[in-house]
Scaffold this motif. Structure first.
Motif, PDB file in Angstrom:
ATOM      1  N   TYR A   1       3.448   8.708  -7.991  1.00 24.30           N
ATOM      2  CA  TYR A   1       4.285   7.612  -8.364  1.00 24.30           C
ATOM      3  C   TYR A   1       5.932   7.923  -8.236  1.00 24.30           C
ATOM      4  O   TYR A   1       6.426   7.189  -7.849  1.00 24.30           O
ATOM      5  CB  TYR A   1       4.045   7.129  -9.853  1.00 24.30           C
ATOM      6  CG  TYR A   1       2.577   6.760 -10.231  1.00 24.30           C
ATOM      7  CD1 TYR A   1       1.935   6.187  -9.094  1.00 24.30           C
ATOM      8  CD2 TYR A   1       2.191   6.496 -11.418  1.00 24.30           C
ATOM      9  CE1 TYR A   1       0.624   5.687  -9.506  1.00 24.30           C
ATOM     10  CE2 TYR A   1       0.802   6.176 -11.708  1.00 24.30           C
ATOM     11  CZ  TYR A   1      -0.003   5.617 -10.649  1.00 24.30           C
ATOM     12  OH  TYR A   1      -1.111   5.051 -10.970  1.00 24.30           O
TER      13      TYR A   1
ATOM     14  N   SER B   1       7.217  -0.990   2.134  1.00 25.22           N
ATOM     15  CA  SER B   1       6.894   0.448   2.580  1.00 25.22           C
ATOM     16  C   SER B   1       6.745   0.909   3.775  1.00 25.22           C
ATOM     17  O   SER B   1       7.760   1.877   4.033  1.00 25.22           O
ATOM     18  CB  SER B   1       5.476   0.767   1.915  1.00 25.22           C
ATOM     19  OG  SER B   1       5.085   2.075   1.990  1.00 25.22           O
TER      20      SER B   1
ATOM     21  N   GLU C   1       7.035   9.051   1.601  1.00 21.45           N
ATOM     22  CA  GLU C   1       7.099   7.852   0.545  1.00 21.45           C
ATOM     23  C   GLU C   1       5.951   7.067   0.802  1.00 21.45           C
ATOM     24  O   GLU C   1       5.198   6.600  -0.237  1.00 21.45           O
ATOM     25  CB  GLU C   1       8.611   7.281   0.320  1.00 21.45           C
ATOM     26  CG  GLU C   1       9.623   8.247  -0.257  1.00 21.45           C
ATOM     27  CD  GLU C   1      10.998   7.591   0.027  1.00 21.45           C
ATOM     28  OE1 GLU C   1      11.836   8.190  -0.737  1.00 21.45           O
ATOM     29  OE2 GLU C   1      10.915   6.577   0.829  1.00 21.45           O
ATOM     30  N   ARG C   2       5.804   6.810   2.103  1.00 20.72           N
ATOM     31  CA  ARG C   2       4.692   5.538   2.649  1.00 20.72           C
ATOM     32  C   ARG C   2       3.468   6.324   2.269  1.00 20.72           C
ATOM     33  O   ARG C   2       2.425   5.319   1.590  1.00 20.72           O
ATOM     34  CB  ARG C   2       4.869   5.508   3.976  1.00 20.72           C
ATOM     35  CG  ARG C   2       5.977   4.418   4.388  1.00 20.72           C
ATOM     36  CD  ARG C   2       5.627   4.317   6.075  1.00 20.72           C
ATOM     37  NE  ARG C   2       7.164   4.258   6.696  1.00 20.72           N
ATOM     38  CZ  ARG C   2       6.972   4.052   7.849  1.00 20.72           C
ATOM     39  NH1 ARG C   2       6.080   3.839   8.793  1.00 20.72           N
ATOM     40  NH2 ARG C   2       8.289   4.140   8.830  1.00 20.72           N
TER      41      ARG C   2
ATOM     42  N   ARG D   1      10.581   2.775   3.181  1.00 17.76           N
ATOM     43  CA  ARG D   1      10.114   4.109   2.813  1.00 17.76           C
ATOM     44  C   ARG D   1       9.997   5.102   3.899  1.00 17.76           C
ATOM     45  O   ARG D   1       9.677   4.679   4.975  1.00 17.76           O
ATOM     46  CB  ARG D   1       8.737   4.042   2.065  1.00 17.76           C
ATOM     47  CG  ARG D   1       8.940   3.327   0.668  1.00 17.76           C
ATOM     48  CD  ARG D   1       7.728   3.540  -0.134  1.00 17.76           C
ATOM     49  NE  ARG D   1       7.745   2.954  -1.432  1.00 17.76           N
ATOM     50  CZ  ARG D   1       6.954   1.734  -1.884  1.00 17.76           C
ATOM     51  NH1 ARG D   1       6.422   0.980  -1.119  1.00 17.76           N
ATOM     52  NH2 ARG D   1       7.512   1.393  -3.108  1.00 17.76           N
TER      53      ARG D   1
ATOM     54  N   PHE E   1      -1.552   3.698  -4.435  1.00 15.68           N
ATOM     55  CA  PHE E   1      -2.013   2.127  -4.413  1.00 15.68           C
ATOM     56  C   PHE E   1      -3.655   2.326  -4.477  1.00 15.68           C
ATOM     57  O   PHE E   1      -4.179   1.364  -5.253  1.00 15.68           O
ATOM     58  CB  PHE E   1      -1.148   1.536  -3.097  1.00 15.68           C
ATOM     59  CG  PHE E   1      -1.894   0.320  -3.218  1.00 15.68           C
ATOM     60  CD1 PHE E   1      -1.686  -0.906  -3.732  1.00 15.68           C
ATOM     61  CD2 PHE E   1      -2.743  -0.055  -1.928  1.00 15.68           C
ATOM     62  CE1 PHE E   1      -2.219  -2.116  -3.443  1.00 15.68           C
ATOM     63  CE2 PHE E   1      -3.412  -1.164  -1.831  1.00 15.68           C
ATOM     64  CZ  PHE E   1      -2.907  -2.292  -2.436  1.00 15.68           C
TER      65      PHE E   1
ATOM     66  N   ALA F   1       6.782   8.037  -4.485  1.00 11.76           N
ATOM     67  CA  ALA F   1       6.746   6.437  -3.858  1.00 11.76           C
ATOM     68  C   ALA F   1       7.765   5.752  -4.571  1.00 11.76           C
ATOM     69  O   ALA F   1       8.046   4.734  -3.929  1.00 11.76           O
ATOM     70  CB  ALA F   1       5.285   5.960  -3.992  1.00 11.76           C
ATOM     71  N   GLU F   2       8.275   5.964  -5.774  1.00  8.48           N
ATOM     72  CA  GLU F   2       9.055   5.165  -6.699  1.00  8.48           C
ATOM     73  C   GLU F   2       8.541   3.902  -6.728  1.00  8.48           C
ATOM     74  O   GLU F   2       8.860   2.902  -6.510  1.00  8.48           O
ATOM     75  CB  GLU F   2      10.293   4.894  -5.875  1.00  8.48           C
ATOM     76  CG  GLU F   2      11.204   6.183  -5.630  1.00  8.48           C
ATOM     77  CD  GLU F   2      12.717   6.033  -5.108  1.00  8.48           C
ATOM     78  OE1 GLU F   2      12.931   4.844  -5.259  1.00  8.48           O
ATOM     79  OE2 GLU F   2      13.323   6.846  -4.687  1.00  8.48           O
ATOM     80  N   TRP F   3       6.993   3.823  -7.229  1.00 12.79           N
ATOM     81  CA  TRP F   3       6.148   2.708  -7.414  1.00 12.79           C
ATOM     82  C   TRP F   3       5.355   3.247  -8.340  1.00 12.79           C
ATOM     83  O   TRP F   3       4.730   4.092  -8.890  1.00 12.79           O
ATOM     84  CB  TRP F   3       5.445   2.700  -6.139  1.00 12.79           C
ATOM     85  CG  TRP F   3       4.429   1.388  -6.321  1.00 12.79           C
ATOM     86  CD1 TRP F   3       4.525   0.146  -5.887  1.00 12.79           C
ATOM     87  CD2 TRP F   3       2.905   1.779  -6.299  1.00 12.79           C
ATOM     88  NE1 TRP F   3       3.419  -0.628  -6.225  1.00 12.79           N
ATOM     89  CE2 TRP F   3       2.491   0.305  -6.647  1.00 12.79           C
ATOM     90  CE3 TRP F   3       2.198   2.539  -6.806  1.00 12.79           C
ATOM     91  CZ2 TRP F   3       1.074   0.152  -6.777  1.00 12.79           C
ATOM     92  CZ3 TRP F   3       0.993   2.748  -7.208  1.00 12.79           C
ATOM     93  CH2 TRP F   3       0.302   1.202  -7.163  1.00 12.79           C
TER      94      TRP F   3
ATOM     95  N   TYR G   1       2.822   6.303  -1.722  1.00 11.99           N
ATOM     96  CA  TYR G   1       2.503   4.899  -1.898  1.00 11.99           C
ATOM     97  C   TYR G   1       1.405   4.494  -1.529  1.00 11.99           C
ATOM     98  O   TYR G   1       0.476   4.120  -2.674  1.00 11.99           O
ATOM     99  CB  TYR G   1       3.650   4.007  -1.383  1.00 11.99           C
ATOM    100  CG  TYR G   1       3.026   2.524  -1.298  1.00 11.99           C
ATOM    101  CD1 TYR G   1       3.067   1.691  -2.819  1.00 11.99           C
ATOM    102  CD2 TYR G   1       2.597   2.088  -0.358  1.00 11.99           C
ATOM    103  CE1 TYR G   1       2.619   0.412  -2.857  1.00 11.99           C
ATOM    104  CE2 TYR G   1       2.214   0.559  -0.278  1.00 11.99           C
ATOM    105  CZ  TYR G   1       2.152  -0.090  -1.544  1.00 11.99           C
ATOM    106  OH  TYR G   1       1.499  -1.425  -1.684  1.00 11.99           O
TER     107      TYR G   1
ATOM    108  N   GLU H   1       4.579  -5.582  -0.947  1.00 14.09           N
ATOM    109  CA  GLU H   1       4.743  -4.233  -0.954  1.00 14.09           C
ATOM    110  C   GLU H   1       4.611  -3.416   0.193  1.00 14.09           C
ATOM    111  O   GLU H   1       5.277  -2.444   0.361  1.00 14.09           O
ATOM    112  CB  GLU H   1       3.927  -3.949  -2.239  1.00 14.09           C
ATOM    113  CG  GLU H   1       4.442  -2.403  -2.704  1.00 14.09           C
ATOM    114  CD  GLU H   1       5.660  -2.606  -3.632  1.00 14.09           C
ATOM    115  OE1 GLU H   1       6.385  -1.358  -3.450  1.00 14.09           O
ATOM    116  OE2 GLU H   1       5.950  -3.472  -4.433  1.00 14.09           O
ATOM    117  N   HIS H   2       3.578  -3.839   1.037  1.00  9.84           N
ATOM    118  CA  HIS H   2       3.243  -3.155   2.032  1.00  9.84           C
ATOM    119  C   HIS H   2       4.440  -3.147   3.200  1.00  9.84           C
ATOM    120  O   HIS H   2       4.698  -1.961   3.718  1.00  9.84           O
ATOM    121  CB  HIS H   2       1.742  -3.471   2.865  1.00  9.84           C
ATOM    122  CG  HIS H   2       0.657  -3.191   1.892  1.00  9.84           C
ATOM    123  ND1 HIS H   2       0.718  -2.314   0.693  1.00  9.84           N
ATOM    124  CD2 HIS H   2      -0.448  -3.580   1.979  1.00  9.84           C
ATOM    125  CE1 HIS H   2      -0.542  -2.297   0.180  1.00  9.84           C
ATOM    126  NE2 HIS H   2      -1.298  -3.040   0.947  1.00  9.84           N
TER     127      HIS H   2
END
Length: 252
Positions: free
Chosen positions: A236, A154, A162-163, A158, A170, A239-241, A166, A150-151
Motif C-alpha cells: 500500500y 496507474s 508503483e504500478r 505511477r 489491488f 503504491a500510495e493506494w 498497486y 484507478e488502472h
C-alpha cells in the motif's frame, strides 16, 4: 475463434449459492431470489485459457462468476495484448455486449471457472419489475468504471514499481473481499509474470526486474504460477493506494 463453451444445466441452485453465505456480499430478498433463480438457465464451465467472450461477437447470455478467476483484455492487430481488469466471484460478465450489441473486449479464464448463465432477453424484465436488482447492476457497472479509472491512473502516472505494487495489492484486496482467497492467511494470486506485464503495459523483462525489487523488499513472494503477498501494508505504501471501503456488495 472462441473455444466451444461447455454449458451444463444448473448444478448449484440460487437458493444454495455459496456467494450468499460470504460476508462480502449482500443477500437477496425472497422476491429477488425467486426472480434470479428463474433468470438463471445453466452454468458455464471453463478451463484455464478458455475464451468466455470474444471481442466483436454478440452473445445472448450474461454471466456471473461463481468461482475462479478470469480477465478482460483487448488485442492489437500485431498481437500485443492489454489486460483491462480481472473478474472474480460475484462479477458480472457480458453486460457490455448487451448494451453495445457486440463485445468490445474479450474475456478469458485464468483458472478453472464456473459461471452462472442468464438470458439476455429477460434483462428488460429485471429493470421493469425489480428496481433493487437494476440498481445492483448499475452499482456493478459503476464499480467497474471506478476500478478502470484507478488502472488508467496507474499506467499513466505511477512508476513501474508503483504500478506493480498497486496491481498486486489491488488483486489481493479483491480476492479477500470476494472470498476468492482466505482473509486470514496469504493465498497465491493465480497470474504469471506475462499477465502482470500485459496489465501494466511493460515488457516481460522490465516486469521481471520490477517484481524482483518487490520480492527483495519482502513485500511479495513469487511462486511457480502466481504471487503471494507477504506485506500488504508495504505494498500500500509503495503504491500510495488503499482498498476503498465498500461494505457488502451486490451480485446477480
Amino acid at each position: 475463434m472462441a473455444n466451444p463453451k461447455p454449458v451444463v444445466p444448473t448444478r448449484i441452485p440460487c437458493e444454495q449459492c455459496p456467494l450468499r453465505q460470504r460476508p462480502g456480499f449482500r443477500d437477496f430478498t425472497r422476491e429477488e431470489l425467486a426472480f434470479v433463480s428463474s433468470f438463471k438457465i445453466g452454468e458455464l464451465l471453463a478451463d484455464p485459457g478458455m475464451s468466455i467472450m470474444v471481442e466483436g461477437e454478440s452473445n445472448p447470455q450474461l454471466y456471473t462468476v461463481l468461482s475462479g478467476w478470469g480477465f478482460r483484455y483487448k488485442i492489437l492487430e500485431d498481437g500485443r495484448r492489454q489486460i483491462l481488469n480481472y473478474v472474480l466471484p460475484g462479477d458480472l460478465v457480458g453486460l457490455q455486449g448487451n448494451i453495445m450489441v457486440e463485445m468490445q473486449h474479450s474475456v478469458e479464464a485464468l483458472t478453472k471457472m464456473t459461471l452462472c448463465m442468464f438470458e439476455r432477453d429477460r434483462l428488460p424484465t429485471l429493470f421493469q419489475n425489480h428496481p433493487s436488482l437494476a440498481y445492483d447492476i448499475t452499482w456493478l457497472a459503476a464499480r467497474e468504471e471506478s476500478m478502470l479509472d484507478e488502472h488508467i491512473l496507474s499506467i499513466g502516472r505511477r512508476t513501474a514499481r508503483e504500478r506493480a505494487a498497486y496491481l498486486l495489492a489491488f488483486l489481493d484486496a479483491r480476492a479477500k473481499a470476494t472470498g476468492a482467497a482466505p482473509a486470514d492467511k496469504p493465498a497465491p494470486l493465480p497470474l504469471t509474470q506475462q499477465h502482470v506485464a500485459d496489465t501494466l503495459g511493460l515488457s516481460l523483462v522490465h516486469t521481471n526486474k520490477t517484481l524482483r525489487k518487490l520480492v527483495d523488499q519482502g513485500l511479495v513472494r513469487w511462486l511457480d504460477r502466481g504471487c503471494e503477498v507477504r506485506n500488504r501494508e508495504g505494498l500500500y505504501q509503495v503504491a500510495e493506494w488503499r482498498p476503498p471501503a465498500e461494505g457488502r456488495r451486490p451480485f446477480i
